[in-house]
Design a protein around this motif. Structure first.
Motif, PDB file in Angstrom:
ATOM      1  N   THR A  19     -22.723 -14.043  -6.323  1.00  0.00           N
ATOM      2  CA  THR A  19     -21.818 -13.878  -5.599  1.00  0.00           C
ATOM      3  C   THR A  19     -21.662 -15.544  -4.928  1.00  0.00           C
ATOM      4  O   THR A  19     -22.215 -16.128  -5.379  1.00  0.00           O
ATOM      5  CB  THR A  19     -22.104 -13.006  -4.163  1.00  0.00           C
ATOM      6  N   ILE A  20     -20.418 -15.449  -4.076  1.00  0.00           N
ATOM      7  CA  ILE A  20     -20.136 -17.038  -3.405  1.00  0.00           C
ATOM      8  C   ILE A  20     -19.956 -16.747  -2.155  1.00  0.00           C
ATOM      9  O   ILE A  20     -19.347 -15.542  -1.839  1.00  0.00           O
ATOM     10  CB  ILE A  20     -19.266 -17.678  -4.198  1.00  0.00           C
ATOM     11  N   SER A  21     -19.994 -17.754  -1.343  1.00  0.00           N
ATOM     12  CA  SER A  21     -19.415 -17.667   0.037  1.00  0.00           C
ATOM     13  C   SER A  21     -18.041 -18.175   0.156  1.00  0.00           C
ATOM     14  O   SER A  21     -17.559 -19.070  -0.674  1.00  0.00           O
ATOM     15  CB  SER A  21     -20.282 -18.625   1.109  1.00  0.00           C
ATOM     16  N   PRO A  22     -17.115 -17.939   1.199  1.00  0.00           N
ATOM     17  CA  PRO A  22     -15.879 -18.196   1.349  1.00  0.00           C
ATOM     18  C   PRO A  22     -15.791 -19.473   1.505  1.00  0.00           C
ATOM     19  O   PRO A  22     -14.737 -19.982   1.358  1.00  0.00           O
ATOM     20  CB  PRO A  22     -15.294 -17.552   2.373  1.00  0.00           C
ATOM     21  N   ASP A  23     -16.622 -20.254   2.061  1.00  0.00           N
ATOM     22  CA  ASP A  23     -16.434 -21.729   2.425  1.00  0.00           C
ATOM     23  C   ASP A  23     -16.852 -22.745   1.270  1.00  0.00           C
ATOM     24  O   ASP A  23     -16.925 -24.035   1.553  1.00  0.00           O
ATOM     25  CB  ASP A  23     -17.374 -22.333   3.720  1.00  0.00           C
ATOM     26  N   THR A  24     -17.252 -22.118  -0.016  1.00  0.00           N
ATOM     27  CA  THR A  24     -17.753 -23.026  -1.091  1.00  0.00           C
ATOM     28  C   THR A  24     -16.482 -23.727  -1.710  1.00  0.00           C
ATOM     29  O   THR A  24     -15.371 -23.055  -1.750  1.00  0.00           O
ATOM     30  CB  THR A  24     -18.333 -22.038  -2.016  1.00  0.00           C
ATOM     31  N   VAL A  55     -12.884 -21.571  -1.339  1.00  0.00           N
ATOM     32  CA  VAL A  55     -12.792 -20.133  -2.167  1.00  0.00           C
ATOM     33  C   VAL A  55     -12.083 -19.279  -1.270  1.00  0.00           C
ATOM     34  O   VAL A  55     -10.971 -18.562  -1.683  1.00  0.00           O
ATOM     35  CB  VAL A  55     -14.084 -19.713  -2.153  1.00  0.00           C
ATOM     36  N   HIS A  56     -12.028 -19.368  -0.095  1.00  0.00           N
ATOM     37  CA  HIS A  56     -11.344 -18.645   1.042  1.00  0.00           C
ATOM     38  C   HIS A  56      -9.656 -18.550   0.838  1.00  0.00           C
ATOM     39  O   HIS A  56      -8.954 -17.816   0.984  1.00  0.00           O
ATOM     40  CB  HIS A  56     -11.769 -18.552   2.312  1.00  0.00           C
ATOM     41  N   VAL A  96     -16.804 -12.589  -3.094  1.00  0.00           N
ATOM     42  CA  VAL A  96     -16.946 -13.298  -1.899  1.00  0.00           C
ATOM     43  C   VAL A  96     -17.697 -12.597  -0.968  1.00  0.00           C
ATOM     44  O   VAL A  96     -17.107 -11.471  -0.305  1.00  0.00           O
ATOM     45  CB  VAL A  96     -15.558 -14.004  -1.553  1.00  0.00           C
ATOM     46  N   ILE A  97     -18.759 -13.106  -0.426  1.00  0.00           N
ATOM     47  CA  ILE A  97     -19.639 -12.356   0.845  1.00  0.00           C
ATOM     48  C   ILE A  97     -19.630 -13.126   1.796  1.00  0.00           C
ATOM     49  O   ILE A  97     -19.909 -14.421   1.771  1.00  0.00           O
ATOM     50  CB  ILE A  97     -21.025 -12.230   0.102  1.00  0.00           C
ATOM     51  N   ASP A  98     -19.278 -12.562   3.080  1.00  0.00           N
ATOM     52  CA  ASP A  98     -19.667 -13.482   4.306  1.00  0.00           C
ATOM     53  C   ASP A  98     -21.054 -13.379   4.712  1.00  0.00           C
ATOM     54  O   ASP A  98     -21.875 -12.780   4.029  1.00  0.00           O
ATOM     55  CB  ASP A  98     -18.725 -12.723   5.551  1.00  0.00           C
ATOM     56  N   LYS A  99     -21.183 -14.107   5.782  1.00  0.00           N
ATOM     57  CA  LYS A  99     -22.641 -14.271   6.350  1.00  0.00           C
ATOM     58  C   LYS A  99     -23.306 -12.992   6.575  1.00  0.00           C
ATOM     59  O   LYS A  99     -24.542 -13.001   7.076  1.00  0.00           O
ATOM     60  CB  LYS A  99     -22.656 -15.276   7.582  1.00  0.00           C
ATOM     61  N   ASN A 100     -22.443 -11.942   6.873  1.00  0.00           N
ATOM     62  CA  ASN A 100     -23.302 -10.450   7.040  1.00  0.00           C
ATOM     63  C   ASN A 100     -23.522  -9.585   5.966  1.00  0.00           C
ATOM     64  O   ASN A 100     -23.531  -8.538   5.947  1.00  0.00           O
ATOM     65  CB  ASN A 100     -22.364  -9.713   8.021  1.00  0.00           C
ATOM     66  N   ASP A 101     -23.034 -10.496   4.573  1.00  0.00           N
ATOM     67  CA  ASP A 101     -23.316  -9.664   3.461  1.00  0.00           C
ATOM     68  C   ASP A 101     -22.175  -8.825   3.040  1.00  0.00           C
ATOM     69  O   ASP A 101     -22.581  -7.734   2.326  1.00  0.00           O
ATOM     70  CB  ASP A 101     -24.621  -9.128   3.155  1.00  0.00           C
TER      71      ASP A 101
END
Length: 214
Positions: A13-18, A78-79, A37-42
């Motif tokens: 997976t990847i985070s939105p701010d990458t 990414v977001h 795309v996963i947020d900080k709460n998975d």
């Protein structure tokens, strides 16, 4: 069979701010074509694909040099390019339903959600491998495609005829035929010759479409 039996568990997976450039590099490194795309709460909040990155990249005809392109892509997050309205399924979804959803929506992968969390992903490549298994593509035998009447019990009669002739069925599928009165049967048989397979099924079918040893 359900998607839980064939999905990729704990997908990359990847985070939105990458930066998008990092997403592209991660796909290349992992030999994959999409990243949930996963947020900080998975929680799943989107998906980014190679196509998304391609559309976001400068045109090959751009006047920007390599450094400027790299700088631009490193600032793009990414977001800003991901697909936000993601189609998802549960782990108990039948494989054929997953295939239908992919085909109907012209997409290549489906994140699998359970209790609000991402537990896997199933892609067109996973389903191609299932297709190979279903049709016994890695096993040798006589593969017969025949047009047969649309009658109750006809498939059972066909299987019985092959068994009585001494054949073992490797795979057996059927598809819509030329009209409402018939269907295509696709059968792979071992322990019989091509001639013996034809002899066994001939009384039950309308015509042979294709037969070959593979």
């Amino acid at each position: 069979m359900q998607v839980s039996n064939r999905m990729t568990k704990n997908p990359v997976t990847i985070s939105p701010d990458t930066p998008v450039s990092e997403a592209r590099d991660k796909m290349k490194k992992e030999s994959i074509h999409r990243l949930p795309v996963i947020d900080k709460n998975d929680h799943l909040i989107g998906i980014i694909t190679e196509k998304d990155i391609l559309y976001a990249s400068p045109s090959p005809a751009t006047s920007l040099d390599v450094y400027e392109i790299h700088n631009l892509m490193s600032k793009l997050k990414v977001h800003s390019v991901m697909t936000k309205d993601v189609i998802t399924i549960g782990p108990d979804t039948p494989l054929e339903d997953a295939a239908r959803i992919l085909a109907d929506n012209n997409i290549g992968g489906l994140p699998i959600i359970e209790n609000g969390l991402l537990i896997g992903i199933i892609t067109e490549s996973d389903l191609f491998r299932v297709f190979v298994e279903l049709f016994g593509a890695r096993e040798k035998g006589i593969r017969l495609t025949a047009l047969m009447p649309e009658k109750r019990g006809e498939l059972a009669d066909l299987a019985t005829a092959i068994a009585k002739a001494g054949g073992d069925i490797v795979s057996f599928g059927n598809m819509l035929g030329e009209n409402a009165t018939n269907r295509y049967a696709i059968i792979k048989v071992k322990n019989l010759s091509e001639k013996e397979v034809i002899s066994a099924v001939q009384p039950l079918i309308e015509r042979i479409v294709d037969v070959r040893e593979i």
